[in-house]
Design an enzyme around this catalytic site. Structure first.
Site, PDB file in Angstrom:
ATOM      1  N   ARG A  15     -38.081   8.208  60.723  1.00 50.91           N
ATOM      2  CA  ARG A  15     -39.337   8.201  61.404  1.00 50.91           C
ATOM      3  C   ARG A  15     -40.547   7.503  60.845  1.00 50.91           C
ATOM      4  NH1 ARG A  15     -40.602  13.744  61.202  1.00 50.91           N
ATOM      5  NH2 ARG A  15     -39.021  14.365  59.789  1.00 50.91           N
ATOM      6  N   TYR A 155     -50.525  18.312  48.011  1.00 50.59           N
ATOM      7  CA  TYR A 155     -50.282  17.144  48.537  1.00 50.59           C
ATOM      8  C   TYR A 155     -51.053  15.760  47.581  1.00 50.59           C
ATOM      9  CZ  TYR A 155     -49.655  13.406  52.048  1.00 50.59           C
ATOM     10  OH  TYR A 155     -49.352  12.169  52.719  1.00 50.59           O
ATOM     11  N   ALA A 157     -52.466  16.313  44.696  1.00 50.50           N
ATOM     12  CA  ALA A 157     -51.872  16.111  43.561  1.00 50.50           C
ATOM     13  C   ALA A 157     -50.495  15.634  43.330  1.00 50.50           C
ATOM     14  CB  ALA A 157     -51.556  17.572  42.960  1.00 50.50           C
ATOM     15  N   LYS A 159     -49.553  12.867  45.262  1.00 49.67           N
ATOM     16  CA  LYS A 159     -50.041  11.334  45.615  1.00 49.67           C
ATOM     17  C   LYS A 159     -50.582  11.011  44.625  1.00 49.67           C
ATOM     18  CE  LYS A 159     -47.644  11.347  49.787  1.00 49.67           C
ATOM     19  NZ  LYS A 159     -46.713  10.542  49.818  1.00 49.67           N
TER      20      LYS A 159
HETATM   21  P1  NAP Z   1     -42.853  11.776  58.820  1.00 49.87           P
HETATM   22  O1  NAP Z   1     -43.425  11.060  60.243  1.00 49.87           O
HETATM   23  O2  NAP Z   1     -43.363  13.187  58.756  1.00 49.87           O
HETATM   24  O3  NAP Z   1     -41.624  11.383  58.385  1.00 49.87           O
HETATM   25  C1  NAP Z   1     -41.414  11.779  57.128  1.00 49.87           C
HETATM   26  C2  NAP Z   1     -39.751  10.961  56.674  1.00 49.87           C
HETATM   27  O4  NAP Z   1     -39.628  11.554  55.407  1.00 49.87           O
HETATM   28  C3  NAP Z   1     -38.811  11.362  57.484  1.00 49.87           C
HETATM   29  O5  NAP Z   1     -37.918  10.325  57.466  1.00 49.87           O
HETATM   30  C4  NAP Z   1     -37.930  12.528  56.765  1.00 49.87           C
HETATM   31  O6  NAP Z   1     -36.432  12.649  57.024  1.00 49.87           O
HETATM   32  C5  NAP Z   1     -38.301  12.125  55.531  1.00 49.87           C
HETATM   33  N1  NAP Z   1     -38.114  13.194  54.435  1.00 49.87           N
HETATM   34  C6  NAP Z   1     -38.722  14.340  54.205  1.00 49.87           C
HETATM   35  N2  NAP Z   1     -38.311  14.919  53.138  1.00 49.87           N
HETATM   36  C7  NAP Z   1     -37.250  14.247  52.543  1.00 49.87           C
HETATM   37  C8  NAP Z   1     -36.445  14.515  51.432  1.00 49.87           C
HETATM   38  N3  NAP Z   1     -36.482  15.674  50.800  1.00 49.87           N
HETATM   39  N4  NAP Z   1     -35.500  13.322  51.380  1.00 49.87           N
HETATM   40  C9  NAP Z   1     -35.197  12.286  52.154  1.00 49.87           C
HETATM   41  N5  NAP Z   1     -36.160  12.180  53.071  1.00 49.87           N
HETATM   42  C10 NAP Z   1     -37.194  13.067  53.426  1.00 49.87           C
HETATM   43  O7  NAP Z   1     -44.101  11.028  58.002  1.00 49.87           O
HETATM   44  P2  NAP Z   1     -44.978   9.729  57.735  1.00 49.87           P
HETATM   45  O8  NAP Z   1     -46.169  10.113  58.406  1.00 49.87           O
HETATM   46  O9  NAP Z   1     -44.461   8.576  58.506  1.00 49.87           O
HETATM   47  O10 NAP Z   1     -45.433   9.574  56.356  1.00 49.87           O
HETATM   48  C11 NAP Z   1     -44.285   8.793  55.582  1.00 49.87           C
HETATM   49  C12 NAP Z   1     -45.121   8.739  54.194  1.00 49.87           C
HETATM   50  O11 NAP Z   1     -46.480   8.253  54.239  1.00 49.87           O
HETATM   51  C13 NAP Z   1     -45.130  10.063  53.601  1.00 49.87           C
HETATM   52  O12 NAP Z   1     -44.933   9.858  51.975  1.00 49.87           O
HETATM   53  C14 NAP Z   1     -46.653  10.459  53.758  1.00 49.87           C
HETATM   54  O13 NAP Z   1     -46.989  11.432  52.573  1.00 49.87           O
HETATM   55  C15 NAP Z   1     -47.276   9.158  53.621  1.00 49.87           C
HETATM   56  N6  NAP Z   1     -48.594   9.048  54.180  1.00 49.87           N
HETATM   57  C16 NAP Z   1     -48.609   9.412  55.507  1.00 49.87           C
HETATM   58  C17 NAP Z   1     -49.783   9.323  56.455  1.00 49.87           C
HETATM   59  C18 NAP Z   1     -50.145   9.504  57.850  1.00 49.87           C
HETATM   60  O14 NAP Z   1     -51.209   9.475  58.247  1.00 49.87           O
HETATM   61  N7  NAP Z   1     -49.016   9.689  58.721  1.00 49.87           N
HETATM   62  C19 NAP Z   1     -51.150   9.121  55.417  1.00 49.87           C
HETATM   63  C20 NAP Z   1     -50.971   8.738  54.041  1.00 49.87           C
HETATM   64  C21 NAP Z   1     -49.774   8.743  53.552  1.00 49.87           C
HETATM   65  P3  NAP Z   1     -35.900  13.505  58.250  1.00 49.87           P
HETATM   66  O15 NAP Z   1     -36.403  12.796  59.430  1.00 49.87           O
HETATM   67  O16 NAP Z   1     -34.567  13.464  58.142  1.00 49.87           O
HETATM   68  O17 NAP Z   1     -36.926  14.967  57.981  1.00 49.87           O
END
Ligand code: NAP
Length: 247
Positions: A15, A155, A157, A159
């Site tokens: 995702r 979170y 901490a 990151k």
């Molecule tokens: P998201 O849409 O919630 O997707 C999270 C992804 O991580 C999913 O593919 C999920 O897999 C996978 N995941 C969760 N726990 C896992 C585990 N234990 N082992 C393997 N895969 C796991 O998140 P996103 O918004 O795209 O964010 C992606 C990254 O960017 C994260 O590290 C997040 O902290 C960082 N980030 C996001 C934002 C933002 O605004 N969105 C901002 C700053 C940083 P499943 O589908 O199988 O559950």
């Protein structure tokens, strides 16, 4: 000459940012391992999109928070395909709460997935990349690891820890031509941010000079550059994709 296909593993690629990054790397010519933990059908859709775009890859489900499983899966990749050329540690969870209400199990889960999961994958990939004397590791941290954010101390901490970890590892691996860089996204429109209320979104947008949320593709295009030879002299860097939210 028969050139080895470039290999990339993107964790949490079912995702959001991970899915966009997996697609972009496939367009760049990488054979992409699409990792997920629970959502196999969404990961399958990402692989279908990769193949529809003429790219190649395979599903690679595992929980990044389980170190034995991480070692096993990455060794399997190396044995069957060769060493990874790129690793994108993107898998992450957010469990928000004010410090005084923080539950131990939520703190543990956040650190286990967001920090230790990335460390486990980096360690396993680094062994292959060091032997190959080549590789790029890209950590998806967050702007809140730099700026802090009320209600997100666990979170933040995790990151922020990822940034310190990555700079240390970048120093350890540089002489072997293995690069480690960190992307710190601001607020990006994905499932993770869809959980925010309209009021929360409006409050966040007031802190973003560019006045909009970013897209998963905005992060994927930087990951694509950092995985490529075009960034061969860049390591140990923290690069924001945040619309000016933190400078
Ligand atoms: P998201 O849409 O919630 O997707 C999270 C992804 O991580 C999913 O593919 C999920 O897999 C996978 N995941 C969760 N726990 C896992 C585990 N234990 N082992 C393997 N895969 C796991 O998140 P996103 O918004 O795209 O964010 C992606 C990254 O960017 C994260 O590290 C997040 O902290 C960082 N980030 C996001 C934002 C933002 O605004 N969105 C901002 C700053 C940083 P499943 O589908 O199988 O559950």
């Amino acid at each position: 000459m028969n050139q080895k296909k470039k290999l990339a593993l993107v964790t949490g690629a079912s995702r959001g940012i991970g899915a966009a990054t997996a697609l972009q790397l496939a367009r760049d010519g990488f054979y992409v391992f699409v990792n997920f933990t629970s959502n196999a059908s969404k990961a399958r859709e990402v692989l279908d999109q990769i193949q529809a775009a003429g790219g190649q890859g395979e599903l690679c489900g595992f929980n990044v928070a389980q170190p034995d499983l991480v070692d096993e899966k990455l060794e399997l990749i190396a044995k069957s395909h060769g060493p990874l050329d790129a690793l994108v540690n993107n898998a992450g969870v957010t469990i928000d709460s004010l410090l005084i209400r923080m539950k131990n199990e939520d703190l543990d889960r956040t650190l286990d997935v967001d920090l230790k999961g990335a460390i486990y994958c980096t360690r396993a990939a680094a062994k292959q990349m060091m032997r190959a004397r080549s590789g790029s590791i890209i950590q998806i941290s967050s702007v809140v690891g730099e700026s802090g954010n009320a209600g997100q101390s666990a979170y933040s901490a995790a990151k922020a820890g990822l940034i310190g970890f990555s700079k240390s590892v970048a120093k350890e691996l540089a002489s072997r031509h293995v690069r480690v860089n960190v992307i710190t996204p601001g607020f990006i429109g994905t499932d993770m941010t869809a959980a925010l209320t309209e009021a929360q979104k409006e409050a966040i947008l007031r802190t973003v000079p560019m006045g909009t949320f970013g897209s998963a593709d905005d992060v994927a295009s930087l990951a694509s550059f950092l995985a490529s030879e075009a960034s061969r002299y860049i390591t140990g860097q923290v690069i924001g994709v945040n619309g000016g939210m933190y400078m």
